[in-house]
Design a protein around this motif. Sequence first.
Motif, PDB file in Angstrom:
ATOM      1  N   SER A 273       0.831  -1.210   0.000  1.00 11.30           N
ATOM      2  CA  SER A 273       0.000   0.000   0.000  1.00 11.30           C
ATOM      3  C   SER A 273       0.862   1.255   0.000  1.00 11.30           C
ATOM      4  CB  SER A 273      -0.934   0.007   1.213  1.00 11.30           C
ATOM      5  OG  SER A 273      -1.864  -1.045   1.146  1.00 11.30           O
ATOM      6  N   ILE A 277       0.828   4.146  -2.817  1.00 13.59           N
ATOM      7  CA  ILE A 277       0.583   5.556  -2.473  1.00 13.59           C
ATOM      8  C   ILE A 277       1.651   6.452  -3.098  1.00 13.59           C
ATOM      9  CG2 ILE A 277       0.594   7.219  -0.564  1.00 13.59           C
ATOM     10  CD1 ILE A 277      -0.749   5.001   1.145  1.00 13.59           C
ATOM     11  N   LEU A 280       0.988   6.667  -6.715  1.00 13.60           N
ATOM     12  CA  LEU A 280      -0.143   7.556  -6.955  1.00 13.60           C
ATOM     13  C   LEU A 280       0.302   9.014  -6.967  1.00 13.60           C
ATOM     14  CD1 LEU A 280      -3.174   8.056  -7.242  1.00 13.60           C
ATOM     15  CD2 LEU A 280      -3.373   7.954  -4.758  1.00 13.60           C
ATOM     16  N   ILE A 294      -6.307   7.251  -9.514  1.00 14.18           N
ATOM     17  CA  ILE A 294      -6.696   7.501  -8.121  1.00 14.18           C
ATOM     18  C   ILE A 294      -7.715   6.451  -7.669  1.00 14.18           C
ATOM     19  CG2 ILE A 294      -7.916   9.076  -6.578  1.00 14.18           C
ATOM     20  CD1 ILE A 294      -6.702  11.390  -8.174  1.00 14.18           C
ATOM     21  N   SER A 298      -6.697   3.432  -5.150  1.00 15.98           N
ATOM     22  CA  SER A 298      -7.415   3.520  -3.867  1.00 15.98           C
ATOM     23  C   SER A 298      -8.199   2.233  -3.584  1.00 15.98           C
ATOM     24  CB  SER A 298      -8.361   4.722  -3.871  1.00 15.98           C
ATOM     25  OG  SER A 298      -7.650   5.919  -4.046  1.00 15.98           O
ATOM     26  N   ILE A 302      -7.622  -0.383  -0.458  1.00 15.23           N
ATOM     27  CA  ILE A 302      -8.721  -0.732   0.451  1.00 15.23           C
ATOM     28  C   ILE A 302      -8.947  -2.235   0.462  1.00 15.23           C
ATOM     29  CG2 ILE A 302     -11.214  -0.531   0.816  1.00 15.23           C
ATOM     30  CD1 ILE A 302     -10.963   2.361  -0.293  1.00 15.23           C
TER      31      ILE A 302
END
Length: 508
Positions: A273, A277, A280, A294, A298, A302
């Motif tokens: 993750s 990030i 991103l 995005i 995302s 999740i």
Amino acid sequence: MKINKVNIQKTLIFLGLNLISLKFILIADDYIFANLNLNNMWEFIFDNKGTETWSIKNGRYLGNTIGILLSMTYKLDYLKPIRGIFMGSGIFILILLCSKLSDLDIDKSFIISTLLILIAPVSIYREVYSWTSAYVNYLVPSVLFLAILLIIDNCINKKTKINYQDIIFIGLLGISCQLFIENITIYIFSFSLILLIISYFKYKNILKLTMTLCINSLIGMVIMFSCKGYRQINTDGYRNINIGNITNIINSLIGNGLAMIDFIIMDNAILVSLILIVCLFIIKYNTNKNKFFIISISVSIIYMLFINFVFEIKGIDINQFPKMLRIIKYFLNCIFSINIIGTLIYTIFKFIEEKTLKNKLYFYCISIGIVSMPLIIIYPIATRCFFICYVFLIIICMNLLSYAIKYKIININGLSIIPIILVTIILINKYYIFNIINYQFKEIISYTEEQMVNKNINTIVVPDFKYKEYIHIDITSFIGFLYYHNTPNDIKFKTIDRDKWEEIANNK
């Protein structure tokens, strides 16, 4: 001032890691190794002769030797700390090497490297950090290989002059790395051979290093696979190569492929993750068409965190679910893993402009695939088999973060205290957990020795562990090898609920 702060951090973290590792108990085959001595250990390792119910049938000669010697210290009180200090120091050296192989500033790289090593899933604590035998066969060769990479990196990118000490050192590392675990042995020889070819045509200045590494890694690989245990790999009762027929191969490719997705990506939800990030931020910084990325990234984050919470933190067994739900879960894992891999590769290919950094990132991504490839037809496989992949992911994460900070895509100057706080919390938490485990282990050992006063006893009831998810294999499966009357494991151990056990123990 920055250097002093880093040195203080290093000292405190070194002490913290050693305090935790001193609490590590014997796990799984550590019990068997603890009963050996210098007279019979060599026969146990090199002649492939073990007890009536256990033997070594592999060429992990250096890993098995170190593991046995460390486990043997359990029987001598004044030597017991050696095992813990060795294991804590090894984790610390791994942190140092990861930080040096990243392009982050020295005041950030060490603490972030520490954080990424410590946020490892429980399965890595269970199968690598705290289990002596697995520690030496999976973590130690990772450390040795990173040392090789650091020497080569210094010579290629930092133009460090090669001396004879480097040649001798890399030669020793080349042989040593090959005597721990099979897939790393194959990977390192492949790496050294490719590096030799590249250096011959492009980096002639490091030819002495690469030639020495290639020759010595070949020697080490020959030594390992000359072990006769590999000739009966389908019948040794533990390892199995599923190549008997097309059906076996297909089943192995599917089953192991799905398992690898879990071990490398889904189980490492926090680390992956963090990588996503950073990707991103880099994508968002370089393009206005970012809505798709995005949403895609995302949702992936999740999903991974949810799966990790359900199956890792809550400890729910996937086999408890109906078959259709399991199929859906595996299908979604594949979809999201493809998305995650695609996002990472796309970010490196499209937006990382520095050629040296781009090549490094590609190298670590490709290495994850190559080092995992031999395991696609091996059964069984487990988290520990992919520990080096976790290490490669850490270095990928740190180098991406370095790029984002350098070009002011991400600003973490005001957040520099957060990694320190998180590292402190994790160290305290892990010390608390392993201290409780250690206390319970001593309680079990003390109770066992009291019960063994009765020479006719053949079954001993012991309490279940709190935090047993940090212990590889139920203690009752192996503790019988540590205590027996005539033959290994002739005393049977049974686990019951702690409250019930306390009632029985108090009555006696």
